[in-house]
Enzyme design. Structure first.
Site, short mmCIF file in Angstrom:
data_model
loop_
_atom_site.label_atom_id
_atom_site.label_comp_id
_atom_site.label_asym_id
_atom_site.label_seq_id
_atom_site.Cartn_x
_atom_site.Cartn_y
_atom_site.Cartn_z
N ARG A 46 -15.39 26.21 -5.79
CA ARG A 46 -14.81 25.40 -4.69
C ARG A 46 -15.92 24.67 -3.95
O ARG A 46 -15.72 23.58 -3.43
CB ARG A 46 -14.02 26.29 -3.72
N TYR A 98 -1.08 1.51 0.04
CA TYR A 98 -0.42 2.64 -0.61
C TYR A 98 0.36 3.45 0.43
O TYR A 98 -0.21 3.85 1.45
CB TYR A 98 -1.44 3.51 -1.33
N ASP A 171 -10.22 1.36 -0.87
CA ASP A 171 -9.43 1.94 -1.96
C ASP A 171 -9.42 0.89 -3.07
O ASP A 171 -8.74 -0.13 -2.98
CB ASP A 171 -8.02 2.26 -1.46
N LYS A 196 -4.86 7.14 -11.91
CA LYS A 196 -4.42 5.86 -12.44
C LYS A 196 -5.33 5.41 -13.59
O LYS A 196 -5.33 6.04 -14.62
CB LYS A 196 -4.37 4.83 -11.31
C1 LIG Z 1 -1.76 6.39 -6.43
C2 LIG Z 1 -2.56 5.76 -5.39
C3 LIG Z 1 -3.12 6.53 -4.35
C4 LIG Z 1 -2.88 8.02 -4.23
O1 LIG Z 1 -3.49 8.72 -5.29
P1 LIG Z 1 -2.91 10.11 -5.87
O2 LIG Z 1 -3.85 10.39 -7.01
O3 LIG Z 1 -1.49 9.88 -6.27
O4 LIG Z 1 -3.01 11.12 -4.78
C5 LIG Z 1 -3.87 5.88 -3.39
N1 LIG Z 1 -4.08 4.54 -3.45
C6 LIG Z 1 -3.57 3.78 -4.43
C7 LIG Z 1 -3.84 2.32 -4.43
C8 LIG Z 1 -2.79 4.35 -5.42
O5 LIG Z 1 -2.25 3.58 -6.39
#
Ligand SMILES: *Cc1c(COP(=O)(O)O)cnc(C)c1O
Length: 375
Positions: A46, A98, A171, A196
């Site tokens: 962890r 998001y 992001d 993703k």
């Molecule tokens: C899916 C997504 C997230 C969140 O990620 P998770 O892996 O589902 O927790 C954040 N920002 C964007 C742009 C996303 O497509």
């Protein structure tokens, strides 16, 4: 551990973060362990992760030119960034963003933890000001699901001055480290949902933060330790394996997306197409300047009602009706069914273009558009 990328990005995703000792396996193995014998460099996973976690951090960190920290999901990574804020902080957040991140910020505001300033991503001047006034500037670019592209070099330009201690976090999930490297233009931290494109096969959850400085890395790593947001062994192994092909996958899916955007816009049953590569897209000029490619996400509106858009999703065969994105398989979703109507048109469909054959993809979209046609 920071490993500096010495190669072109499409070589680095393959060559980075590998074992080098004679006799070691070519690929970092899946290490499933919570504890380690005392006396070595690691103690408890962890806190220290494992060799597999560090390999993933090293390859993605090298891509972005910073220090990688792997998390159990994109949201866990986002929560760790918010955890850096002191009480009474102000966060700048895009309107189009998001929905999970929006909920996390707005629920925190409702509890009195901080205040949020919602801005239009395309309004560069408002972001330039936010950098001087807010404690956290959260940018998502290209944005989900409207694909607005922020002018990061202008927003992060150090000559505008930044509020002392303020963080700019980007992001960059839709861009991947192949299309945009925010740290190189002055951002402090980059976030990816590894779920993703980096994972790429819709079979894992993962997140990543990459920091410009070691101090910020240490702070966020400490948060990961305390909140237990380290990724699991199997997910980390699958993510590392997925990352090896991200350049190959993105090249194919992006070529498909560019072609499909053109075909969709010419179709009489489609009323609008949002793809940064289209000259008519509001962010086209910015995207052409700041991105190394237009990506493989398309949002489009069909003629008719939301119900017609639902029938279209159901009529598709090759394109799967599912949430999430960035996998080898194409997926589609009527976004307002997930996020609520809000600022989204009711017929807006978000298409994550995958790596299938282009003709098969278009044949499928075309048959579903005509099977559900409205006059
Ligand atoms: C899916 C997504 C997230 C969140 O990620 P998770 O892996 O589902 O927790 C954040 N920002 C964007 C742009 C996303 O497509």
């Amino acid at each position: 551990m920071k490993e500096t990328r010495r190669l072109q990005p499409d070589s680095w995703v393959i060559a980075g973060g590998r074992p080098n000792a004679p006799g070691s396996p070519l690929n970092t193995p899946l290490i499933s362990a919570s504890n380690f014998l005392h006396g070595g460099e690691q103690c408890y996973s962890r806190e220290d992760g494992t060799e597999t976690v560090r390999a993933l951090e090293s390859v993605v960190g090298g891509m972005e030119g910073g220090h990688g920290i792997a998390f159990s999901s994109g949201m866990a990574a986002a929560a760790a960034v918010l955890h850096t804020l002191g009480s009474g902080s102000e966060i700048a957040l895009p309107h189009d963003c998001y929905h999970g991140v929006v909920s996390l910020v707005m629920e925190g505001e409702a509890k009195g933890l901080w205040t949020a300033r919602r801005l239009d991503l395309a309004d560069t001047k408002a972001w330039e000001l936010a950098v001087t006034e807010c404690d956290l500037v959260w940018i998502e670019s290209p944005s989900n699901p409207l694909l607005v592209v922020a002018d990061l070099p202008a927003i992060c330009d150090p000559s505008h001055g930044r509020k002392a201690g303020a963080l700019v976090c980007v992001d960059s999930t839709f861009a991947t480290p192949l299309l945009q490297r925010p740290l190189a233009v002055g951002a402090d931290v980059v976030m990816h949902s590894v779920t993703k494109y980096l994972g790429g096969h819709s079979d894992l959850l993962g997140g990543m933060l990459i920091t410009a400085t070691e101090d910020l890395r240490d702070q966020l790593m400490h948060t990961r330790t305390l909140t237990g947001a380290v990724p699991g062994a199997l997910e980390t192994f699958l993510a590392l394996r997925g990352v090896r092909t991200v350049a190959l996958r993105l090249e194919k899916s992006q070529t498909n997306a560019g072609a499909l955007a053109q075909l969709l816009i010419a179709h009489h049953q489609v009323s609008a197409v949002r793809y940064p590569g289209l000259a008519a897209h509001p962010s086209h000029e910015v995207a052409a300047r700041v991105l190394d490619g237009f990506g493989s996400m398309i949002s489009f509106e069909v003629k008719g009602s939301g119900e017609r858009a639902d029938r279209l999703c159901a009529a598709l065969r090759l394109v799967r009706h599912a949430t999430s994105l960035g996998g080898v398989e194409s997926t589609i979703e009527r976004r307002s069914t997930i996020e609520g109507q809000g600022h989204l048109p009711p017929t807006l469909l978000r298409l994550s273009v995958g790596c299938e054959n282009l003709k098969d993809l278009w044949d499928d979209l075309e048959q579903a558009l005509s099977a559900t046609a409205t006059s």
